[in-house]
Design an enzyme around this catalytic site. Structure first.
Site, PDB file in Angstrom:
ATOM      1  N   ASP A  82       0.848  -1.195   0.000  1.00  0.00           N
ATOM      2  CA  ASP A  82       0.000   0.000   0.000  1.00  0.00           C
ATOM      3  C   ASP A  82       0.890   1.253   0.000  1.00  0.00           C
ATOM      4  O   ASP A  82       1.848   1.333   0.782  1.00  0.00           O
ATOM      5  CB  ASP A  82      -0.868  -0.055   1.275  1.00  0.00           C
ATOM      6  CG  ASP A  82      -1.942   1.005   1.308  1.00  0.00           C
ATOM      7  OD1 ASP A  82      -2.330   1.514   0.230  1.00  0.00           O
ATOM      8  OD2 ASP A  82      -2.413   1.330   2.429  1.00  0.00           O
ATOM      9  N   ASP A 104       2.277   5.092  -5.091  1.00  0.00           N
ATOM     10  CA  ASP A 104       1.431   6.281  -5.063  1.00  0.00           C
ATOM     11  C   ASP A 104       2.199   7.483  -5.610  1.00  0.00           C
ATOM     12  O   ASP A 104       3.066   8.038  -4.939  1.00  0.00           O
ATOM     13  CB  ASP A 104       0.983   6.528  -3.616  1.00  0.00           C
ATOM     14  CG  ASP A 104       0.039   7.709  -3.524  1.00  0.00           C
ATOM     15  OD1 ASP A 104      -0.238   8.340  -4.566  1.00  0.00           O
ATOM     16  OD2 ASP A 104      -0.413   7.996  -2.401  1.00  0.00           O
ATOM     17  N   THR A 212     -11.702   5.107   7.229  1.00  0.00           N
ATOM     18  CA  THR A 212     -12.091   5.436   8.601  1.00  0.00           C
ATOM     19  C   THR A 212     -12.986   6.672   8.643  1.00  0.00           C
ATOM     20  O   THR A 212     -12.697   7.668   7.979  1.00  0.00           O
ATOM     21  CB  THR A 212     -10.824   5.689   9.452  1.00  0.00           C
ATOM     22  OG1 THR A 212     -10.090   4.469   9.530  1.00  0.00           O
ATOM     23  CG2 THR A 212     -11.163   6.175  10.859  1.00  0.00           C
ATOM     24  N   ASN A 231      -9.755   0.657   1.678  1.00  0.00           N
ATOM     25  CA  ASN A 231      -8.559   0.654   2.532  1.00  0.00           C
ATOM     26  C   ASN A 231      -8.926   1.220   3.901  1.00  0.00           C
ATOM     27  O   ASN A 231      -9.562   2.286   3.995  1.00  0.00           O
ATOM     28  CB  ASN A 231      -7.474   1.537   1.920  1.00  0.00           C
ATOM     29  CG  ASN A 231      -6.823   0.889   0.723  1.00  0.00           C
ATOM     30  OD1 ASN A 231      -7.397   0.016   0.085  1.00  0.00           O
ATOM     31  ND2 ASN A 231      -5.617   1.315   0.416  1.00  0.00           N
TER      32      ASN A 231
HETATM   33  P1  13P Z   1      -7.765   5.241   7.106  1.00  0.00           P
HETATM   34  O1  13P Z   1      -6.585   5.185   8.012  1.00  0.00           O
HETATM   35  O2  13P Z   1      -8.420   6.596   7.050  1.00  0.00           O
HETATM   36  O3  13P Z   1      -8.767   4.154   7.387  1.00  0.00           O
HETATM   37  O4  13P Z   1      -7.222   5.014   5.616  1.00  0.00           O
HETATM   38  C1  13P Z   1      -6.478   3.869   5.346  1.00  0.00           C
HETATM   39  C2  13P Z   1      -5.917   3.909   3.962  1.00  0.00           C
HETATM   40  O5  13P Z   1      -6.457   4.534   3.061  1.00  0.00           O
HETATM   41  C3  13P Z   1      -4.698   3.130   3.679  1.00  0.00           C
HETATM   42  O6  13P Z   1      -4.272   3.244   2.367  1.00  0.00           O
END
Ligand code: 13P
Length: 390
Positions: A82, A104, A212, A231
């Site tokens: 990621d 990214d 989140t 994510n």
């Molecule tokens: P959050 O920490 O806001 O859940 O986002 C996680 C994320 O996008 C990891 O790539």
């Protein structure tokens, strides 16, 4: 062997109107909790490791545990890098066992984002590994307060998204429609019309970062408009922190005392998301629809002629260094026959991430140079076979 192709997994989610959770893990507790949640709910899951978290754990060691957890799972699993920082990060991720990668470059201007992403796609596809690109900018840092985010949201436009996918060849696209990484005050406002237009034009699985803090209704609408991978990290981290704080208040002693209940707290938040996003109970269907992820053992047994033992050792050492850096090479092992009268005295056991690597490894300039200059001239007596592993 429930590691499966991530592209098949996400295509299944896209076609069947649900989303697969990509939970970022930062410790063994997270890994165990995520797997517990996926197995309890019989859901496909993506184990995600973000480069921004590499200060908190050793990526190489974490990957060994992550691959082991995926292999013994009863549900389909993919392993994803990621927010990789560079092409080198993506190579390292694949060589350590990632079956999907994201680099990214979304903070760069469009053309630069295309250039960087295209390089990653060329390398990863030659290893059989799918790629997630990001267009538009989702600000913030996972696990921190979103108000401290560096920069403003840059929304993805449908026209640019179409061009980006065509020019880079990415398999999945992370879009920016109003989410922010990390902890938010209040509910973010999401641009669903924009998302619907992007989904209409692209027809590939879309990804949302910054899961989140979104409401149940927002998640439902995201999924209805083509989001197939979500994510999620900060809420898991906060669930763990709340338990640790409660353990402190209860005068818990020592590290294990402080960590008591952490795994379950993370698992419960994962279970809530899995159920809400519609992936619960889908493990069986995905196992049928998705190809299993199979590595390849490239085996060479050989005898050496024309150089002495010391030069042989030196060349083997050099080969181990050079070959293990080639994209898609998971491991390089070498050995000498136990019995001195064995028909072949030496062996290379080179593990490839995927069948596609057979061709890209063969043609890689570092392999060609080493093989032509250092190996083939002294190892004419040899057998090479590629084995697809069960
Ligand atoms: P959050 O920490 O806001 O859940 O986002 C996680 C994320 O996008 C990891 O790539």
């Amino acid at each position: 062997m429930p590691l499966v192709h991530m592209k098949d997994m996400l295509t299944h989610a896209h076609e069947n109107g649900y989303a697969i959770a990509a939970f970022d893990l930062v410790s063994l507790h997270f890994l165990e909790a995520i797997m517990q949640a996926a197995e309890e709910t019989e859901a496909p899951v993506i184990l995600s490791l973000a480069e921004s978290h590499f200060d908190y754990f050793d990526f190489e060691l974490a990957m060994a545990a992550t691959v082991a957890a995926a292999r013994r799972a009863s549900v389909p699993v993919a392993i994803h890098l990621d927010h990789g920082h560079s092409l080198d990060s993506a190579v390292r991720g694949i060589n350590l066992g990632c079956t999907g990668v994201m680099v990214d470059a979304s903070h760069h201007p469009f053309d630069e984002n295309v250039r960087i992403t295209r390089e990653v796609v060329d390398m990863a596809h030659a290893c059989g590994v799918p790629v997630e690109g990001e267009l538009g900018y989702v600000p913030g840092v996972e696990g921190e307060d979103a108000e401290r985010h560096p920069g403003e949201i840059a929304y993805t436009t449908p026209e640019e998204a179409e061009r980006f996918v065509a020019e880079t060849g990415v398999d999945f696209l992370a879009v920016s429609i109003g989410t922010v990484h990390g902890r938010m005050k209040g509910e973010p406002r999401l641009d669903f019309e924009r998302l619907a237009a992007i989904n209409e034009r692209l027809g590939i699985p879309l990804v949302i970062h910054g899961g989140t803090g979104l409401s149940d209704e927002q998640f439902r609408r995201l999924i209805a408009h083509g989001v197939s991978k979500i994510n999620y990290y900060t809420a898991l981290s906060d669930a763990a922190a709340r338990i640790i704080a409660a353990n402190v208040r209860d005068n818990a002693q020592g590290y294990t005392g402080l960590m008591k209940g952490v795994r379950r707290a993370i698992a419960e938040e994962c279970i809530r998301c899995i159920r809400l996003w519609g992936s619960a109970g889908r493990a069986g269907e995905v196992l049928k629809a998705a190809q299993p992820w199979r590595e390849v053992e490239h085996l060479i047994i050989y005898n050496v002629e024309g150089i002495d033992e010391e030069e042989t050792r030196r060349r083997i050492e050099e080969g181990r260094k050079v070959l293990s850096r080639i994209p898609g090479v998971r491991r390089v092992d070498t050995g000498t026959a136990v019995r001195p009268d064995a028909r072949y005295r030496h062996a290379w056991l080179i593990r490839f991430a995927h069948e596609e690597v057979i061709a890209s490894y063969r043609d890689h300039p570092d392999h060609v140079r080493y093989a032509d200059e250092k190996f083939r001239p002294v190892a004419a007596d040899r057998i090479s076979i590629d084995y697809l592993l069960d």
